[in-house]
Design an enzyme around this catalytic site. Structure first.
Site, PDB file in Angstrom:
ATOM      1  N   HIS A   1     -50.019  -8.606 -17.069  1.00 41.12           N
ATOM      2  CA  HIS A   1     -48.897  -8.625 -18.005  1.00 41.12           C
ATOM      3  C   HIS A   1     -47.720  -9.463 -17.500  1.00 41.12           C
ATOM      4  O   HIS A   1     -46.568  -9.061 -17.620  1.00 41.12           O
ATOM      5  CB  HIS A   1     -48.432  -7.196 -18.292  1.00 41.12           C
ATOM      6  CG  HIS A   1     -47.796  -7.001 -19.632  1.00 41.12           C
ATOM      7  ND1 HIS A   1     -46.605  -7.590 -19.990  1.00 41.12           N
ATOM      8  CD2 HIS A   1     -48.179  -6.268 -20.706  1.00 41.12           C
ATOM      9  CE1 HIS A   1     -46.273  -7.219 -21.213  1.00 41.12           C
ATOM     10  NE2 HIS A   1     -47.226  -6.417 -21.687  1.00 41.12           N
TER      11      HIS A   1
ATOM     12  N   GLU B   1     -52.118 -12.094 -22.769  1.00 37.25           N
ATOM     13  CA  GLU B   1     -52.819 -10.952 -22.195  1.00 37.25           C
ATOM     14  C   GLU B   1     -54.273 -10.954 -22.667  1.00 37.25           C
ATOM     15  O   GLU B   1     -54.588 -10.487 -23.758  1.00 37.25           O
ATOM     16  CB  GLU B   1     -52.144  -9.650 -22.609  1.00 37.25           C
ATOM     17  CG  GLU B   1     -50.662  -9.555 -22.271  1.00 37.25           C
ATOM     18  CD  GLU B   1     -49.986  -8.436 -23.041  1.00 37.25           C
ATOM     19  OE1 GLU B   1     -50.402  -7.262 -22.894  1.00 37.25           O
ATOM     20  OE2 GLU B   1     -49.051  -8.734 -23.817  1.00 37.25           O
TER      21      GLU B   1
ATOM     22  N   HIS C   1     -50.942   0.767 -22.991  1.00 32.72           N
ATOM     23  CA  HIS C   1     -51.213   0.281 -21.634  1.00 32.72           C
ATOM     24  C   HIS C   1     -51.556   1.410 -20.664  1.00 32.72           C
ATOM     25  O   HIS C   1     -51.130   1.397 -19.502  1.00 32.72           O
ATOM     26  CB  HIS C   1     -50.035  -0.533 -21.120  1.00 32.72           C
ATOM     27  CG  HIS C   1     -49.823  -1.833 -21.842  1.00 32.72           C
ATOM     28  ND1 HIS C   1     -50.848  -2.549 -22.413  1.00 32.72           N
ATOM     29  CD2 HIS C   1     -48.680  -2.552 -22.088  1.00 32.72           C
ATOM     30  CE1 HIS C   1     -50.355  -3.652 -22.960  1.00 32.72           C
ATOM     31  NE2 HIS C   1     -49.050  -3.675 -22.785  1.00 32.72           N
TER      32      HIS C   1
END
Length: 345
Positions: free
Chosen positions: A168, A305, A97
């Site tokens: 998220h 996601e 991420h």
């Protein structure tokens, strides 16, 4: 990780004509509250959230905007035009991420455009977390009167770079965060998924047909999540990218989730080629549920996601995540909420 004390955490509220409410904060562009009705018209929050001060501490990306690169890049490095870029590793040797100090951990500039829409902007400097290019990012959150949360992503760089953005939020449509999400019924519009080794896609695009990853007919999350399967065993549940079946429209149905008890029904539409389905496997009871007893335990929430594929910079067979200098990146995802009547047994 140190937080830039030049900024302070501020909260913003969106509300549509039907009473849906969304709270967000400028830190990480995080969605902290999303109130939607059940079949009886009761509005409750359906996303995991924290006390404000706890967002500034280590947590599993709860409610955050993710970038510059959502999901994982193997060995925290990639090549672009023959040049190697070493990026931040924060999951063993891999970059997850965007790394420590990714978009989830910066203060966004937020401009409220109306009661239903905000614009978030962030300028990511060249080589922040190791990524090339000065990248200017714009994200719109909008609550429509069709009871949609619409998210539009835009970005442009002054030199060639890679990008993969997502949101998220962890959903629990029961609105009771002491309940696990295993009874939610999920559909995923995908004939294939990406198996992993060490959390990195192997490069195989594996058919889901008749296996534990087959959600083409809606089924309970908990139906197969604990079966003896090497992919589920390694991840502790579902934490895999599904290769979405695309039609010819810009927005394609990616997934749905249904909670029979509340009647809440969530549909996800996206322009992205993939969706990571994550079942909160790393939630370990260390985070307090605000204003009520209990902590977030494993599988207290799930994530849809929408994104490009993990490790795409190192896997040329995957859809490209490269944008040229001056080329605009754009992406849209819509989360639409409705209710279903209770089915007679």
């Amino acid at each position: 990780m140190s937080i830039n004390t030049e900024f302070k955490t501020e909260t913003y509220l969106l509300k549509n004509a039907n009473g849906l409410k969304l709270h967000l904060i400028n830190y990480g562009g995080r969605i902290t509250n999303l109130e939607v009705p059940d079949r009886n018209g009761n509005f409750e929050n359906v996303v995991l959230h924290l006390n404000t001060k706890d967002y500034l501490k280590s947590n599993p990306f709860i409610g955050a905007l993710i970038g510059r690169y959502a999901n994982r890049i193997a060995n925290a490095c990639f090549k672009l035009n023959g040049q190697s870029f070493r990026i931040n590793n924060n999951e063993g040797t891999n970059c997850l991420h965007g790394g420590i100090g990714g978009f989830d951990a910066v203060f966004w500039t937020v401009k409220k455009l109306s009661d239903t829409k905000v614009l978030l902007t962030y300028d990511s400097p060249h080589l922040e977390m190791g990524f090339p290019g000065n990248l200017k990012v714009k994200v719109y959150y909008e609550l429509t009167n069709a009871n949609e949360l619409k998210i539009d992503y835009y970005a442009v760089s002054d030199q060639e770079t890679v990008i993969n953005l997502t949101q998220h939020s962890y959903f629990n449509l029961t609105a009771d965060f002491n309940k696990k999400i295993t009874d939610h019924e999920v559909f995923i519009n995908a004939d294939a998924f990406l198996p992993t080794s060490g959390n990195i896609p192997t490069g195989e695009i594996r058919p889901v047909k008749d296996g534990v990853f087959d959600f083409r007919i809606p089924k309970r999350i908990g139906l197969a999540i604990d079966v003896n399967d090497d992919q589920l065993n390694t991840a502790g549940g579902y934490d895999h990218c599904f290769v979405l079946n695309r039609d010819h429209s810009d927005l394609t149905l990616a997934a749905t989730a249904y909670d029979e008890g509340s009647g809440r029904f969530l549909e996800v539409f996206t322009t992205e080629p993939g969706m990571q389905f994550y079942t909160g496997n790393s939630l370990d009871g260390s985070l307090k549920i605000p204003n009520e007893p209990g902590n977030y335990e494993k599988r207290s929430g799930f994530c849809f996601e929408t994104q490009h594929f993990p490790d795409s910079p190192n896997q040329p067979a995957f859809p490209s995540v490269v944008i040229k200098a001056g080329e605009e990146f754009s992406s849209t995802t819509v989360y639409q909420f409705s209710v279903k009547a209770r089915e007679d047994k």
